[in-house]
Design a protein around this motif. Structure first.
Motif, short mmCIF file in Angstrom:
data_model
loop_
_atom_site.label_atom_id
_atom_site.label_comp_id
_atom_site.label_asym_id
_atom_site.label_seq_id
_atom_site.Cartn_x
_atom_site.Cartn_y
_atom_site.Cartn_z
N LYS A 153 0.85 -1.20 0.00
CA LYS A 153 0.00 0.00 0.00
C LYS A 153 0.89 1.26 0.00
O LYS A 153 1.85 1.33 0.78
N ILE A 154 0.55 2.20 -0.87
CA ILE A 154 1.30 3.47 -0.91
C ILE A 154 0.32 4.61 -0.77
O ILE A 154 -0.66 4.70 -1.52
N VAL A 155 0.54 5.47 0.22
CA VAL A 155 -0.33 6.62 0.45
C VAL A 155 0.45 7.88 0.11
O VAL A 155 1.54 8.11 0.63
N THR A 156 -0.12 8.70 -0.78
CA THR A 156 0.54 9.95 -1.20
C THR A 156 -0.35 11.11 -0.75
O THR A 156 -1.42 11.34 -1.32
N PHE A 157 0.08 11.83 0.27
CA PHE A 157 -0.80 12.80 0.93
C PHE A 157 -1.22 13.94 0.01
O PHE A 157 -2.34 14.43 0.09
N ASN A 158 -0.32 14.41 -0.86
CA ASN A 158 -0.70 15.61 -1.64
C ASN A 158 -1.69 15.30 -2.77
O ASN A 158 -2.07 16.19 -3.51
N GLN A 159 -2.11 14.03 -2.87
CA GLN A 159 -3.17 13.73 -3.84
C GLN A 159 -4.53 14.16 -3.32
O GLN A 159 -5.51 14.18 -4.06
N ALA A 160 -4.61 14.47 -2.02
CA ALA A 160 -5.85 15.01 -1.45
C ALA A 160 -5.55 16.39 -0.88
O ALA A 160 -4.40 16.70 -0.56
N ASN A 161 -6.57 17.22 -0.75
CA ASN A 161 -6.38 18.54 -0.15
C ASN A 161 -6.37 18.44 1.37
O ASN A 161 -7.30 17.89 1.97
N SER A 162 -5.29 18.94 1.97
CA SER A 162 -5.26 19.07 3.43
C SER A 162 -4.21 20.13 3.76
O SER A 162 -3.40 20.51 2.89
N ILE A 163 -4.17 20.54 5.02
CA ILE A 163 -3.22 21.57 5.45
C ILE A 163 -1.77 21.09 5.29
O ILE A 163 -0.85 21.90 5.17
N LEU A 164 -1.60 19.76 5.22
CA LEU A 164 -0.24 19.23 5.02
C LEU A 164 0.39 19.83 3.76
O LEU A 164 1.59 20.09 3.72
N ASN A 165 -0.44 20.08 2.74
CA ASN A 165 0.10 20.60 1.48
C ASN A 165 0.72 21.99 1.65
O ASN A 165 1.65 22.36 0.92
N TYR A 223 2.35 22.98 4.37
CA TYR A 223 3.68 22.76 4.97
C TYR A 223 4.65 22.23 3.92
O TYR A 223 5.83 22.59 3.90
N LEU A 224 4.11 21.37 3.03
CA LEU A 224 4.92 20.82 1.95
C LEU A 224 5.39 21.94 1.02
O LEU A 224 6.56 22.01 0.62
N ALA A 225 4.47 22.85 0.69
CA ALA A 225 4.82 23.97 -0.19
C ALA A 225 5.90 24.82 0.46
O ALA A 225 6.83 25.29 -0.21
N GLU A 226 5.81 25.04 1.77
CA GLU A 226 6.79 25.90 2.45
C GLU A 226 8.18 25.24 2.52
O GLU A 226 9.18 25.92 2.38
N VAL A 227 8.23 23.92 2.75
CA VAL A 227 9.56 23.30 2.82
C VAL A 227 10.21 23.22 1.44
O VAL A 227 11.43 23.19 1.33
N ARG A 228 9.41 23.25 0.38
CA ARG A 228 9.97 23.25 -0.97
C ARG A 228 10.40 24.65 -1.42
O ARG A 228 11.27 24.78 -2.26
N PHE A 263 11.58 25.56 8.81
CA PHE A 263 11.75 24.33 8.02
C PHE A 263 11.60 23.10 8.92
O PHE A 263 10.83 22.19 8.62
N ARG A 264 12.32 23.10 10.05
CA ARG A 264 12.25 21.95 10.96
C ARG A 264 10.83 21.78 11.51
O ARG A 264 10.31 20.67 11.60
N ASN A 315 8.01 22.77 10.15
CA ASN A 315 7.11 22.27 9.11
C ASN A 315 7.26 20.77 8.91
O ASN A 315 6.28 20.05 8.75
N ILE A 316 8.50 20.29 8.93
CA ILE A 316 8.72 18.84 8.80
C ILE A 316 8.08 18.12 9.99
O ILE A 316 7.44 17.07 9.84
N GLU A 317 8.24 18.73 11.17
CA GLU A 317 7.65 18.14 12.38
C GLU A 317 6.12 18.09 12.26
O GLU A 317 5.49 17.10 12.60
N ARG A 318 5.53 19.18 11.73
CA ARG A 318 4.06 19.22 11.58
C ARG A 318 3.58 18.18 10.58
O ARG A 318 2.55 17.55 10.77
N ILE A 319 4.37 17.99 9.50
CA ILE A 319 4.02 16.93 8.54
C ILE A 319 4.07 15.58 9.26
O ILE A 319 3.19 14.73 9.08
N GLY A 320 5.08 15.40 10.10
CA GLY A 320 5.18 14.15 10.88
C GLY A 320 3.97 13.95 11.78
O GLY A 320 3.44 12.84 11.89
N GLU A 321 3.50 15.02 12.39
CA GLU A 321 2.34 14.90 13.29
C GLU A 321 1.10 14.45 12.52
O GLU A 321 0.35 13.58 12.96
#
Ligand code: PRP
Ligand code: URA
Length: 217
Positions: A2-14, A16-21, A32-33, A35-41
């Motif tokens: 099973k592979i889950v790709t979070f940015n295929q759905a809309n959520s606030i995670l996106n 944080y992803l945009a900011e780290v990129r 940066f740290r 945002n990575i931590e928030r993605i982990g949460e």
């Protein structure tokens, strides 16, 4: 697998992803740290929904009641050094979990060629436990493969969750061939299409370890 790709759905995670990129934002290493931590949460929360649960009885100040809580705690493993903020995000949620650490670094032979070295491992026994291995970047997948093999010396987990912020398509295909299909799940923020000649993910975000902790010699 099973592979889950979070940015295929809309959520606030996106966000944080945009900011780290984003090259105009990622230079603020505290953000940066974090945002990575928030993605982990967020990923820890999603993985928590996959765990086995059991009911427990608890006493409130007013009465007895029941709640369904995780029946087991996972073991949280991470790959030093860039894995640390992602690991912290998981630890914020799985605060009763055991922890494991593996070091991995690229030792360059020339500008394009490198070996991956594992020199340090600290882990509890892993037999029949749920193992979560976090690393923000899966580029070739080599560090994750070697870290997983190093952790296997501590026992056979019942399930392995591989967690990354960004994965290359190549790493996903490599890990699908390398890790045990029936008991592995891969969770990633996004899957990027390419690696460049230095095996960096494109578009990626750059060097996650340096962005977290500064350039190394
Ligand atoms: C990064 C990252 C992974 C690895 C991914 O670590 O955190 O561990 O590269 O690349 P791979 O999939 O091709 O193995 P790096 O080697 O830069 O070390 P660092 O964490 O000390 O910065
Ligand atoms: N390590 C990183 O930090 N970034 C990449 O793109 C590849 C390996």
């Amino acid at each position: 697998m099973k592979i889950v790709t979070f940015n295929q759905a809309n959520s606030i995670l996106n966000q944080y992803l945009a900011e780290v990129r984003n090259i105009n934002i990622q230079g603020d290493s505290l953000r940066f740290r974090r945002n990575i931590e928030r993605i982990g949460e967020i990923m820890a929360y999603e993985i928590s929904r996959d765990l086995p649960y059991h009911p427990i009885e608890i006493q409130t100040p007013l009465a007895k009641t029941c709640e369904n809580v995780p029946a087991v705690q996972p073991v949280l493993a991470t790959i030093l050094r860039a894995g640390l903020p992602l690991h912290q995000g998981f630890l914020n949620y799985f605060d009763h979990a055991e922890n494991a650490f593996v070091s991995a670094y690229r030792k360059y032979i020339d500008i394009e060629h490198f070996d991956i070295h594992i020199e340090y491992i600290a882990s509890p026994r892993l037999d029949n436990k749920i193992l979560i291995i976090t690393d923000p970047m899966l580029a070739t997948g080599g560090s994750m493969e070697l870290a997983y093999k190093a952790l296997l010396t501590k026992g056979e987990p019942s399930h392995i969750h591989i967690v990354s912020v960004l994965a290359s398509q190549q790493a996903i295909e490599y890990l699908q061939k390398t890790l045990p299909d029936a008991k592995t799940t891969i969770w990633c923020g996004a899957i990027d299409p390419e690696l460049n000649e230095h095996s960096y993910i494109v578009p990626g975000l750059g060097d996650a370890g340096d962005l977290c902790f500064g350039e190394k010699e």
